[in-house]
Design a protein around this motif. Structure first.
Motif, PDB file in Angstrom:
ATOM      1  N   ASP A  59      97.617 -18.924 -14.158  1.00 11.98           N
ATOM      2  CA  ASP A  59      96.994 -18.183 -13.066  1.00 11.98           C
ATOM      3  C   ASP A  59      97.175 -16.672 -13.293  1.00 11.98           C
ATOM      4  OD1 ASP A  59      96.774 -16.828 -10.510  1.00 11.98           O
ATOM      5  OD2 ASP A  59      97.117 -18.721  -9.491  1.00 11.98           O
ATOM      6  N   THR A  60      96.076 -15.919 -13.273  1.00 15.12           N
ATOM      7  CA  THR A  60      96.155 -14.475 -13.556  1.00 15.12           C
ATOM      8  C   THR A  60      97.005 -13.727 -12.537  1.00 15.12           C
ATOM      9  OG1 THR A  60      94.050 -14.102 -12.415  1.00 15.12           O
ATOM     10  CG2 THR A  60      93.966 -14.351 -14.812  1.00 15.12           C
ATOM     11  N   ASP A  61      97.027 -14.192 -11.282  1.00 18.28           N
ATOM     12  CA  ASP A  61      97.889 -13.549 -10.278  1.00 18.28           C
ATOM     13  C   ASP A  61      99.363 -13.736 -10.645  1.00 18.28           C
ATOM     14  OD1 ASP A  61      95.873 -12.536  -8.517  1.00 18.28           O
ATOM     15  OD2 ASP A  61      95.568 -14.577  -7.779  1.00 18.28           O
ATOM     16  N   TYR A  62      99.686 -14.890 -11.200  1.00 17.16           N
ATOM     17  CA  TYR A  62     101.070 -15.135 -11.619  1.00 17.16           C
ATOM     18  C   TYR A  62     101.418 -14.282 -12.839  1.00 17.16           C
ATOM     19  CZ  TYR A  62     105.387 -17.321 -13.015  1.00 17.16           C
ATOM     20  OH  TYR A  62     106.698 -17.520 -13.376  1.00 17.16           O
ATOM     21  N   ASP A  64     100.150 -11.359 -13.541  1.00 18.48           N
ATOM     22  CA  ASP A  64     100.339 -10.011 -13.003  1.00 18.48           C
ATOM     23  C   ASP A  64     101.719  -9.865 -12.356  1.00 18.48           C
ATOM     24  OD1 ASP A  64      97.793  -9.295 -13.840  1.00 18.48           O
ATOM     25  OD2 ASP A  64      96.883  -9.549 -11.849  1.00 18.48           O
ATOM     26  N   PHE A  65     102.126 -10.913 -11.635  1.00 21.07           N
ATOM     27  CA  PHE A  65     103.446 -10.915 -11.000  1.00 21.07           C
ATOM     28  C   PHE A  65     104.557 -10.789 -12.044  1.00 21.07           C
ATOM     29  CE2 PHE A  65     107.105 -13.650  -9.995  1.00 21.07           C
ATOM     30  CZ  PHE A  65     107.639 -12.966  -8.913  1.00 21.07           C
ATOM     31  N   ASN A 152      97.235 -22.132  -5.167  1.00 20.60           N
ATOM     32  CA  ASN A 152      97.410 -21.204  -6.285  1.00 20.60           C
ATOM     33  C   ASN A 152      98.611 -20.303  -5.994  1.00 20.60           C
ATOM     34  OD1 ASN A 152      96.421 -18.888  -4.692  1.00 20.60           O
ATOM     35  ND2 ASN A 152      94.423 -19.863  -4.910  1.00 20.60           N
ATOM     36  N   LEU A 154      98.867 -16.996  -5.568  1.00 21.74           N
ATOM     37  CA  LEU A 154      98.664 -16.001  -4.520  1.00 21.74           C
ATOM     38  C   LEU A 154      98.808 -16.631  -3.134  1.00 21.74           C
ATOM     39  CD1 LEU A 154      98.083 -13.031  -4.051  1.00 21.74           C
ATOM     40  CD2 LEU A 154      95.649 -13.556  -4.093  1.00 21.74           C
TER      41      LEU A 154
END
Length: 161
Positions: A59-62, A64-65, A152, A154
């Protein structure tokens, strides 16, 4: 979403405060937690290389995190809709091996990617389908009774309170 993340491990100030109260852990744990606090954030190249080993895109949000925080202790720890509490999010790579995704992933790979731990030793898993699930250490499997915690990463963060 108003969540802050404190680095996992013990800062020099934390260590001094523990010394003042006379509650230091054993020398090896103290050293490991100090090193964990000083762990550096991963690079995007590190994560891309690891994703190739995973066999699925994270997951791209993960991602980024991880690039921004490299895990940590959230200011909000309870997940709405169930009784799960997050102790801390795992680091991508850490000198404290029990907090390092790349070091413990092999124990979870059939279930997904471990991303967080609970105070009781259970894990939060990011599955290959992007959904977030609860891994119960007592049955050493995804707990189907709990079901999907979030659709997800986020959404997981949005559910923290």
């Amino acid at each position: 979403m108003n969540i802050k993340f404190k680095k996992f491990g013990l800062s020099p100030d934390d260590i001094q405060q523990m010394k003042n109260y006379g509650i230091l852990p054993d020398k090896r744990t103290l050293q490991s937690l100090s090193k964990a606090y000083n762990s550096i954030n991963p690079s995007i190249e590190d994560i891309i290389e690891f994703q190739d080993k995973l066999g699925f895109k994270v997951d791209t949000d993960y991602v980024d995190f991880l690039l921004r925080n490299n895990g940590g202790v959230p200011s909000k720890v309870r997940i709405k809709g169930n009784k799960i509490v997050i102790d801390h999010f795992l680091s991508f790579k850490s000198d404290y091996k029990l907090n390092s995704i790349i070091d413990i992933y092999s124990d979870f790979q059939q279930y997904g990617l471990p991303i967080a731990n609970t105070p009781s030793g259970d894990s939060i898993i990011l599955s290959s389908d992007g959904k977030v699930r609860f891994f119960n250490h007592n049955i050493f499997s995804i707990d189907e009774e709990v079901g999907v915690i979030a659709n997800n990463f986020l959404e997981l963060l949005e559910k923290l309170y």
